[in-house]
Design an enzyme around this catalytic site. Structure first.
Site, PDB file in Angstrom:
ATOM      1  N   ARG A  53       0.863  -1.178   0.000  1.00  0.00           N
ATOM      2  CA  ARG A  53       0.000   0.000   0.000  1.00  0.00           C
ATOM      3  C   ARG A  53       0.902   1.230   0.000  1.00  0.00           C
ATOM      4  O   ARG A  53       2.108   1.112   0.096  1.00  0.00           O
ATOM      5  CB  ARG A  53      -0.943  -0.035   1.208  1.00  0.00           C
ATOM      6  CG  ARG A  53      -0.227  -0.502   2.480  1.00  0.00           C
ATOM      7  CD  ARG A  53      -0.710   0.142   3.699  1.00  0.00           C
ATOM      8  NE  ARG A  53      -0.556   1.569   3.666  1.00  0.00           N
ATOM      9  CZ  ARG A  53       0.585   2.217   3.878  1.00  0.00           C
ATOM     10  NH1 ARG A  53       1.719   1.569   4.123  1.00  0.00           N
ATOM     11  NH2 ARG A  53       0.630   3.534   3.831  1.00  0.00           N
ATOM     12  N   GLY A  54       0.271   2.409  -0.088  1.00  0.00           N
ATOM     13  CA  GLY A  54       1.076   3.636  -0.205  1.00  0.00           C
ATOM     14  C   GLY A  54       1.319   3.878  -1.688  1.00  0.00           C
ATOM     15  O   GLY A  54       1.736   2.966  -2.416  1.00  0.00           O
ATOM     16  N   ALA A  55       1.069   5.130  -2.113  1.00  0.00           N
ATOM     17  CA  ALA A  55       1.050   5.413  -3.554  1.00  0.00           C
ATOM     18  C   ALA A  55       2.325   4.962  -4.305  1.00  0.00           C
ATOM     19  O   ALA A  55       2.235   4.252  -5.312  1.00  0.00           O
ATOM     20  CB  ALA A  55       0.774   6.901  -3.763  1.00  0.00           C
ATOM     21  N   ARG A  94      -6.912  -0.321  -7.297  1.00  0.00           N
ATOM     22  CA  ARG A  94      -7.182   0.774  -6.346  1.00  0.00           C
ATOM     23  C   ARG A  94      -7.289   2.080  -7.133  1.00  0.00           C
ATOM     24  O   ARG A  94      -6.406   2.381  -7.938  1.00  0.00           O
ATOM     25  CB  ARG A  94      -6.079   0.859  -5.276  1.00  0.00           C
ATOM     26  CG  ARG A  94      -6.090  -0.352  -4.335  1.00  0.00           C
ATOM     27  CD  ARG A  94      -5.310  -0.108  -3.075  1.00  0.00           C
ATOM     28  NE  ARG A  94      -5.957   0.830  -2.197  1.00  0.00           N
ATOM     29  CZ  ARG A  94      -5.354   1.393  -1.134  1.00  0.00           C
ATOM     30  NH1 ARG A  94      -4.105   1.093  -0.847  1.00  0.00           N
ATOM     31  NH2 ARG A  94      -6.010   2.228  -0.370  1.00  0.00           N
ATOM     32  N   GLN A 206      -2.742   2.583   9.793  1.00  0.00           N
ATOM     33  CA  GLN A 206      -1.388   2.584   9.197  1.00  0.00           C
ATOM     34  C   GLN A 206      -0.402   3.405  10.026  1.00  0.00           C
ATOM     35  O   GLN A 206       0.791   3.138  10.011  1.00  0.00           O
ATOM     36  CB  GLN A 206      -1.435   3.145   7.766  1.00  0.00           C
ATOM     37  CG  GLN A 206      -2.127   2.263   6.757  1.00  0.00           C
ATOM     38  CD  GLN A 206      -3.575   2.667   6.583  1.00  0.00           C
ATOM     39  OE1 GLN A 206      -4.237   3.047   7.546  1.00  0.00           O
ATOM     40  NE2 GLN A 206      -4.083   2.574   5.373  1.00  0.00           N
ATOM     41  N   ASP A 247      -1.724  10.701  -2.305  1.00  0.00           N
ATOM     42  CA  ASP A 247      -1.943   9.647  -3.299  1.00  0.00           C
ATOM     43  C   ASP A 247      -2.199  10.220  -4.690  1.00  0.00           C
ATOM     44  O   ASP A 247      -2.047   9.537  -5.689  1.00  0.00           O
ATOM     45  CB  ASP A 247      -3.116   8.766  -2.887  1.00  0.00           C
ATOM     46  CG  ASP A 247      -2.702   7.904  -1.709  1.00  0.00           C
ATOM     47  OD1 ASP A 247      -2.624   8.431  -0.589  1.00  0.00           O
ATOM     48  OD2 ASP A 247      -2.411   6.714  -1.928  1.00  0.00           O
ATOM     49  N   ASN A 257      -5.321  12.474   0.136  1.00  0.00           N
ATOM     50  CA  ASN A 257      -4.516  11.607   1.006  1.00  0.00           C
ATOM     51  C   ASN A 257      -5.477  10.855   1.926  1.00  0.00           C
ATOM     52  O   ASN A 257      -6.697  11.034   1.867  1.00  0.00           O
ATOM     53  CB  ASN A 257      -3.505  12.449   1.802  1.00  0.00           C
ATOM     54  CG  ASN A 257      -2.462  11.581   2.493  1.00  0.00           C
ATOM     55  OD1 ASN A 257      -1.866  10.703   1.860  1.00  0.00           O
ATOM     56  ND2 ASN A 257      -2.231  11.779   3.770  1.00  0.00           N
ATOM     57  N   LYS A 258      -4.912  10.009   2.760  1.00  0.00           N
ATOM     58  CA  LYS A 258      -5.713   9.158   3.639  1.00  0.00           C
ATOM     59  C   LYS A 258      -6.801   9.941   4.359  1.00  0.00           C
ATOM     60  O   LYS A 258      -6.577  11.076   4.788  1.00  0.00           O
ATOM     61  CB  LYS A 258      -4.759   8.480   4.627  1.00  0.00           C
ATOM     62  CG  LYS A 258      -5.375   7.530   5.608  1.00  0.00           C
ATOM     63  CD  LYS A 258      -6.222   6.442   4.979  1.00  0.00           C
ATOM     64  CE  LYS A 258      -5.524   5.615   3.930  1.00  0.00           C
ATOM     65  NZ  LYS A 258      -6.455   4.753   3.170  1.00  0.00           N
TER      66      LYS A 258
HETATM   67  O1  MRU Z   1      -4.671   3.319   1.770  1.00  0.00           O
HETATM   68  P1  MRU Z   1      -3.173   3.477   1.828  1.00  0.00           P
HETATM   69  O2  MRU Z   1      -2.567   2.905   3.058  1.00  0.00           O
HETATM   70  O3  MRU Z   1      -2.511   3.002   0.556  1.00  0.00           O
HETATM   71  O4  MRU Z   1      -3.007   5.047   1.895  1.00  0.00           O
HETATM   72  C1  MRU Z   1      -1.710   5.577   1.976  1.00  0.00           C
HETATM   73  C2  MRU Z   1      -1.670   7.016   2.202  1.00  0.00           C
HETATM   74  O5  MRU Z   1      -2.656   7.710   2.251  1.00  0.00           O
HETATM   75  C3  MRU Z   1      -0.315   7.610   2.253  1.00  0.00           C
HETATM   76  O6  MRU Z   1      -0.268   8.673   3.128  1.00  0.00           O
HETATM   77  C4  MRU Z   1      -0.036   8.050   0.802  1.00  0.00           C
HETATM   78  O7  MRU Z   1      -0.073   6.959  -0.071  1.00  0.00           O
HETATM   79  C5  MRU Z   1       1.217   8.733   0.647  1.00  0.00           C
HETATM   80  S1  MRU Z   1       2.466   7.536   0.634  1.00  0.00           S
HETATM   81  C6  MRU Z   1       3.947   8.144   0.331  1.00  0.00           C
END
Ligand code: MRU
Length: 371
Positions: A53-55, A94, A206, A247, A257-258
């Site tokens: 996970r994470g962009a 996603r 997370q 993201d 973002n999250k």
């Molecule tokens: O749903 P996730 O865990 O993939 O979401 C991740 C986030 O929102 C991070 O903050 C975002 O991807 C930035 S990662 C460098």
């Protein structure tokens, strides 16, 4: 809790052919499980079910997923049709992180003019490795550009600098360094005393599970807080700056973002706390202007809200329990959009800029020509 952390969050298996290895992030911080990804279907599943996970990491997994799909297509009767099907499946895993489509588009562009699947396979692996190395360099550069922001605060206050972060934009969300955490690591290495407020980041936690673990392993002082606490801390002068990841960022500087990031940005705005967003340029969607209306927001299953996972001291294993009444419905949006006006600056691999089209184009002038 493990005290070691693999250097990277994704890598090629050192012995087995056509195998990518990842850390299954669902069991962090309790277990560090390394998982083999041997097919494009597995790559898609790993993204969709958030083993990765994470962009930026999603982009890297998609890059390798494409390579695995090319390897599979080579042995398939209807190779082109098969590749297209696998590509579509990867693209749909996603919706919010634009790095996913960015990585797939890069793979497609690199395959242009290559007729044989043998050639395409070689190029696809080369490109996937390049995405990984590029993200590592980018995160490092974000850290270098972000360091002066923390140095300035330290020169002014001469005490530990309190930084609030949301979700995990650390090395598990990228490949190394992280985006939001890169300036933190650089400042720690430079000997600046720090204290990080880690938002737990419901529903998948997370922050509490992964960011706290990463910071602990690096020896950086931190405290986990419930998601609702940040505003109170800011009102009482206990946050010097916020840094989060993103993201997807529009060309005008709106940031997805999250979920919950927007509320922290509002609180930061009201309390004059600088609110920075750290991002690799692979996260900028130059085709979008209005984040609120144009960025697709992922809606995930309600079980992520209704259940919570953690370590059972009793069974010494990961356990999942229900938090809510059995029949109460729950709604689970994964992301929100913070309008550019609440963002103090965008921290990219090319430097810091205003969260605006003018600001972004000043760092990425080549995008002007494409418009
Ligand atoms: O749903 P996730 O865990 O993939 O979401 C991740 C986030 O929102 C991070 O903050 C975002 O991807 C930035 S990662 C460098």
């Amino acid at each position: 809790m493990p005290h070691t952390i693999p250097r990277r969050s994704i890598w090629l298996h050192p012995q087995a052919p056509q195998t990518v290895q990842i850390i299954d992030q669902r069991s962090l911080p309790h277990l560090v499980k390394i998982v083999d990804i041997k097919s494009s279907d597995e790559a898609a599943r790993a993204i969709q079910e958030m083993w990765v996970r994470g962009a930026p990491l999603i982009g890297a997994m998609a890059g390798f997923g494409y390579w695995l799909a090319v390897c599979e297509a080579k042995k398939h009767d209807q190779a082109d049709h098969y590749l297209k099907r696998q590509l579509d499946a990867l693209a749909k895993t996603r919706p919010t992180a634009v790095n996913l489509q960015w990585a797939l588009d890069l793979q497609i562009a690199r395959a242009v003019g290559l007729d044989s699947f043998g050639e395409r396979q070689v190029k696809a692996l080369e490109t996937a490795k390049e995405i990984v190395e590029q993200e590592v360099k980018i995160s490092n550069d974000i850290g270098e550009w972000g360091l002066p922001l923390i140095e300035t605060l330290y020169q002014k206050h001469q005490r530990p600098i309190n930084i609030l972060t949301h979700c995990n934009a650390g090395r598990m969300a990228t490949i190394e360094w992280g985006t939001a955490t890169a300036p933190i690591y650089k400042a720690h290495q430079a000997g600046i005393p720090l204290h990080i407020w880690v938002d737990e980041t419901r529903p998948r936690n997370q922050g509490a599970r992964i960011t706290a673990w990463e910071l602990g392993v690096a020896g950086i002082a931190h405290t986990i807080i419930a998601d609702n606490t940040g505003g109170h801390l800011m009102q009482h002068g206990k946050v010097d700056m916020c840094i989060v990841g993103t993201d997807r960022t529009t060309r005008k500087g709106d940031v997805a973002n999250k979920i919950g990031t927007y509320l922290k940005a509002l609180a930061a705005w009201d309390n004059q706390v600088p609110f920075y967003v750290a991002l690799p340029s692979s996260t900028i969607d130059w085709g979008l202007a209005n984040g609120l209306h144009e960025i697709p927001i992922e809606e995930r299953g309600s079980e992520e809200i209704r259940y919570i996972q953690g370590w059972s001291e009793e069974t010494q294993a990961i356990a999942k329990v229900r938090l809510t009444p059995a029949d109460s419905p729950a709604l689970n949006y994964g992301f929100d959009v913070t309008p550019a006006k609440y963002v103090s600056g965008l921290l990219t691999e090319r430097g810091l800029c205003a969260a605006s089209e003018k600001g972004l184009l000043s760092l990425f002038p080549e995008q002007k020509l494409k418009q």
